[in-house]
Motif scaffolding. Structure first.
Motif, mmCIF file in Angstrom:
data_model
loop_
_atom_site.group_PDB
_atom_site.id
_atom_site.type_symbol
_atom_site.label_atom_id
_atom_site.label_comp_id
_atom_site.label_asym_id
_atom_site.label_seq_id
_atom_site.Cartn_x
_atom_site.Cartn_y
_atom_site.Cartn_z
ATOM 1 N N ASP A 90 -52.987 -10.104 -3.788
ATOM 2 C CA ASP A 90 -54.399 -10.420 -3.540
ATOM 3 C C ASP A 90 -54.710 -11.748 -4.228
ATOM 4 O O ASP A 90 -55.541 -11.848 -5.118
ATOM 5 N N ALA A 91 -53.995 -12.786 -3.783
ATOM 6 C CA ALA A 91 -54.121 -14.130 -4.342
ATOM 7 C C ALA A 91 -54.475 -15.101 -3.223
ATOM 8 O O ALA A 91 -54.128 -14.863 -2.063
ATOM 9 N N PRO A 92 -55.170 -16.185 -3.534
ATOM 10 C CA PRO A 92 -55.541 -17.151 -2.487
ATOM 11 C C PRO A 92 -54.350 -17.952 -2.005
ATOM 12 O O PRO A 92 -53.432 -18.259 -2.777
ATOM 13 N N SER A 93 -54.360 -18.294 -0.721
ATOM 14 C CA SER A 93 -53.324 -19.173 -0.152
ATOM 15 C C SER A 93 -53.938 -19.921 1.022
ATOM 16 O O SER A 93 -54.914 -19.457 1.633
ATOM 17 N N GLY A 94 -53.383 -21.080 1.335
ATOM 18 C CA GLY A 94 -53.912 -21.899 2.420
ATOM 19 C C GLY A 94 -53.953 -21.151 3.734
ATOM 20 O O GLY A 94 -52.911 -20.667 4.199
ATOM 21 N N GLU A 95 -55.151 -21.045 4.338
ATOM 22 C CA GLU A 95 -55.354 -20.317 5.590
ATOM 23 C C GLU A 95 -54.829 -18.879 5.491
ATOM 24 O O GLU A 95 -54.430 -18.288 6.482
ATOM 25 N N ASN A 96 -54.813 -18.331 4.267
ATOM 26 C CA ASN A 96 -54.360 -16.956 4.032
ATOM 27 C C ASN A 96 -52.925 -16.739 4.535
ATOM 28 O O ASN A 96 -52.581 -15.664 5.046
ATOM 29 N N CYS A 97 -52.059 -17.733 4.376
ATOM 30 C CA CYS A 97 -50.697 -17.650 4.912
ATOM 31 C C CYS A 97 -49.767 -16.781 4.063
ATOM 32 O O CYS A 97 -48.711 -16.358 4.540
ATOM 33 N N GLN A 98 -50.136 -16.523 2.802
ATOM 34 C CA GLN A 98 -49.393 -15.624 1.922
ATOM 35 C C GLN A 98 -47.887 -15.960 1.898
ATOM 36 O O GLN A 98 -47.045 -15.165 2.329
ATOM 37 N N PRO A 99 -47.540 -17.150 1.387
ATOM 38 C CA PRO A 99 -46.168 -17.656 1.497
ATOM 39 C C PRO A 99 -45.213 -17.166 0.404
ATOM 40 O O PRO A 99 -44.642 -17.955 -0.353
ATOM 41 N N TRP A 100 -45.032 -15.851 0.286
ATOM 42 C CA TRP A 100 -44.176 -15.342 -0.779
ATOM 43 C C TRP A 100 -43.420 -14.088 -0.347
ATOM 44 O O TRP A 100 -43.793 -13.389 0.581
ATOM 45 N N LYS A 101 -42.334 -13.826 -1.048
ATOM 46 C CA LYS A 101 -41.577 -12.581 -0.893
ATOM 47 C C LYS A 101 -40.944 -12.264 -2.247
ATOM 48 O O LYS A 101 -40.912 -13.121 -3.147
ATOM 49 N N PHE A 102 -40.417 -11.049 -2.394
ATOM 50 C CA PHE A 102 -39.995 -10.580 -3.710
ATOM 51 C C PHE A 102 -38.639 -9.872 -3.651
ATOM 52 O O PHE A 102 -38.295 -9.256 -2.640
ATOM 53 N N THR A 103 -37.931 -9.952 -4.768
ATOM 54 C CA THR A 103 -36.701 -9.185 -4.941
ATOM 55 C C THR A 103 -36.778 -8.460 -6.281
ATOM 56 O O THR A 103 -37.118 -9.066 -7.305
ATOM 57 N N ILE A 104 -36.492 -7.162 -6.256
ATOM 58 C CA ILE A 104 -36.418 -6.376 -7.488
ATOM 59 C C ILE A 104 -34.952 -6.053 -7.732
ATOM 60 O O ILE A 104 -34.287 -5.424 -6.908
ATOM 61 N N SER A 105 -34.439 -6.519 -8.867
ATOM 62 C CA SER A 105 -33.033 -6.300 -9.218
ATOM 63 C C SER A 105 -32.952 -5.296 -10.357
ATOM 64 O O SER A 105 -33.505 -5.538 -11.442
ATOM 65 N N GLY A 106 -32.270 -4.195 -10.117
ATOM 66 C CA GLY A 106 -32.171 -3.164 -11.141
ATOM 67 C C GLY A 106 -33.536 -2.581 -11.451
ATOM 68 O O GLY A 106 -34.339 -2.330 -10.565
ATOM 69 N N GLU A 107 -33.800 -2.401 -12.728
ATOM 70 C CA GLU A 107 -35.057 -1.793 -13.143
ATOM 71 C C GLU A 107 -36.012 -2.779 -13.812
ATOM 72 O O GLU A 107 -37.157 -2.440 -14.088
ATOM 73 N N LYS A 108 -35.536 -4.003 -14.085
ATOM 74 C CA LYS A 108 -36.340 -4.873 -14.945
ATOM 75 C C LYS A 108 -36.703 -6.232 -14.362
ATOM 76 O O LYS A 108 -37.696 -6.826 -14.760
ATOM 77 N N LEU A 109 -35.901 -6.764 -13.448
ATOM 78 C CA LEU A 109 -36.065 -8.157 -13.038
ATOM 79 C C LEU A 109 -36.774 -8.286 -11.691
ATOM 80 O O LEU A 109 -36.365 -7.701 -10.693
ATOM 81 N N LEU A 110 -37.828 -9.085 -11.693
ATOM 82 C CA LEU A 110 -38.560 -9.402 -10.468
ATOM 83 C C LEU A 110 -38.378 -10.882 -10.175
ATOM 84 O O LEU A 110 -38.574 -11.727 -11.056
ATOM 85 N N THR A 111 -37.971 -11.208 -8.948
ATOM 86 C CA THR A 111 -37.821 -12.601 -8.537
ATOM 87 C C THR A 111 -38.821 -12.898 -7.425
ATOM 88 O O THR A 111 -38.952 -12.122 -6.471
ATOM 89 N N VAL A 112 -39.528 -14.009 -7.565
ATOM 90 C CA VAL A 112 -40.519 -14.431 -6.578
ATOM 91 C C VAL A 112 -39.982 -15.637 -5.818
ATOM 92 O O VAL A 112 -39.552 -16.622 -6.424
#
Length: 359
Positions: free
Chosen positions: A25-47
């Motif tokens: 729920d973050a602002p982005s140009g024209e609401n394009c939402q230019p992101w994706k995520f990877t969860i590795s194991g139990e602790k690491l989040l990559t954007v």
């Protein structure tokens, strides 16, 4: 949910999913939402950023994509704190992959920071208000935002002087002029309007513009460049810009973020600071709208062929007027916003379900 999460001092996928689902729920140009995520194991989040999502003419060298990702990271930090964790964010960890925005690890923390809790409470109320404001007393708000903590790479400047607001409103209306006058801007803008609330396309709902049903119908006709271009022979773009200027000038305060360097990291920082001010304004019950007009300087320099001579002059004049008011000392303006009290409520733009990969 909150108490259940705090039972686990070691963060896990359930908590990470909760943080991600709220953070988008973050602002982005024209609401394009230019992101994706990877969860590795139990602790690491990559954007990661998705460059293809934001094809805006404003997004020269992915600057607006990086600003959006910065706002997302600010959300992650705020939400993690709410659930009892400190987010350690490592920006651009992979020098060989510029789409890898950040890796984030989380540690349990009992301490509570009042500023972050205040921002969390308004995170899901934040929205852009494009319609007219009514003048209101912002003296206390102006004083408080000067005491917010910002990144070292950005500087916040504000004005409440009526003559400055009028000048800035006219400068910022260059965006509206280009949407009607320039075929590239026109195509991009209308491509991202969502006319039907049930649509699953990326963009923003027509109702979020805060205009009357009659003007919504007019926009529906103007989406055809053929009709718009005919009207431009009668200075139609100029009229639209003047109307937009009058609306923007109803603000009680206009702020500006200046930066010293034109680097990817700085735009991440800029997004983080923009989101912080936006959430704080929401917490004080003010309406908020941001503008990226100064970024046009880069679009004009890097893609000069898409502008007519008249458009080049208007962009240069707009940037000059903005710099006359805000460029004092080192740095140059890149992002503006206005604050006031909205005269009508507008709906929030919908967010897509985040794309998450598990490893």
């Amino acid at each position: 949910m909150y108490s259940d999460i705090l039972i686990n001092k070691v963060i896990n996928k359930t908590i990470l999913n909760q943080i991600i689902n709220e953070a988008v729920d973050a602002p982005s140009g024209e609401n394009c939402q230019p992101w994706k995520f990877t969860i590795s194991g139990e602790k690491l989040l990559t954007v990661y950023c998705i460059k293809s999502r934001d094809r805006s003419v404003f997004n020269s060298k992915n600057r607006t994509t990086l600003i959006a990702c910065g706002a997302l990271l600010q959300n992650i930090d705020i939400i993690a704190h709410h659930y009892g964790y400190i987010a350690k964010i490592n920006i651009f960890p992979d020098s060989n992959d510029d789409t890898c925005i950040a890796t984030i690890t989380f540690t349990h923390e009992e301490a509570s920071l009042p500023e972050k809790e205040t921002l969390y409470r308004t995170l899901h109320q934040r929205k852009s208000t494009r319609g007219p404001f009514k003048k209101t007393d912002v003296a206390q708000f102006e004083k408080l935002i000067r005491h917010l903590s910002f990144e070292e790479t950005t500087t916040l400047k504000v004005t409440t002087q009526e003559k400055h607001i009028t000048t800035l409103a006219h400068a910022l209306s260059v965006n509206d002029f280009l949407i009607i006058h320039n075929k590239h801007f026109h195509h991009f803008f209308f491509l991202h309007i969502i006319w039907n609330q049930k649509s699953k396309n990326i963009g923003f709902l027509i109702k979020t513009l805060g205009i009357s049903p009659l003007k919504q119908f007019a926009l529906y006709i103007l989406r055809f460049w053929f009709f718009t271009n005919i009207l431009n022979k009668c200075n139609f773009a100029e009229k639209i810009a003047n109307d937009a200027s009058e609306v923007t000038a109803t603000a009680s305060l206009i702020g500006c973020f200046c930066i010293k360097e034109d680097t990817p990291r700085v735009y991440i920082d800029l997004g983080k600071d923009l989101q912080k001010v936006w959430l704080f304004a929401t917490s004080q019950h003010f309406s908020f709208q941001n503008f990226g007009a100064p970024i046009l300087r880069f679009t004009k320099e890097e893609h000069p062929h898409i502008f007519t001579e008249e458009e080049h002059i208007k962009i240069e004049d707009a940037i000059l007027n903005i710099e006359t008011i805000f460029k004092k000392g080192k740095g140059f303006p890149v992002l503006l916003f206005r604050v006031g009290e909205a005269t009508r409520d507008v709906p929030k733009t919908k967010k897509m379900k985040p794309f998450i990969t598990y490893r």
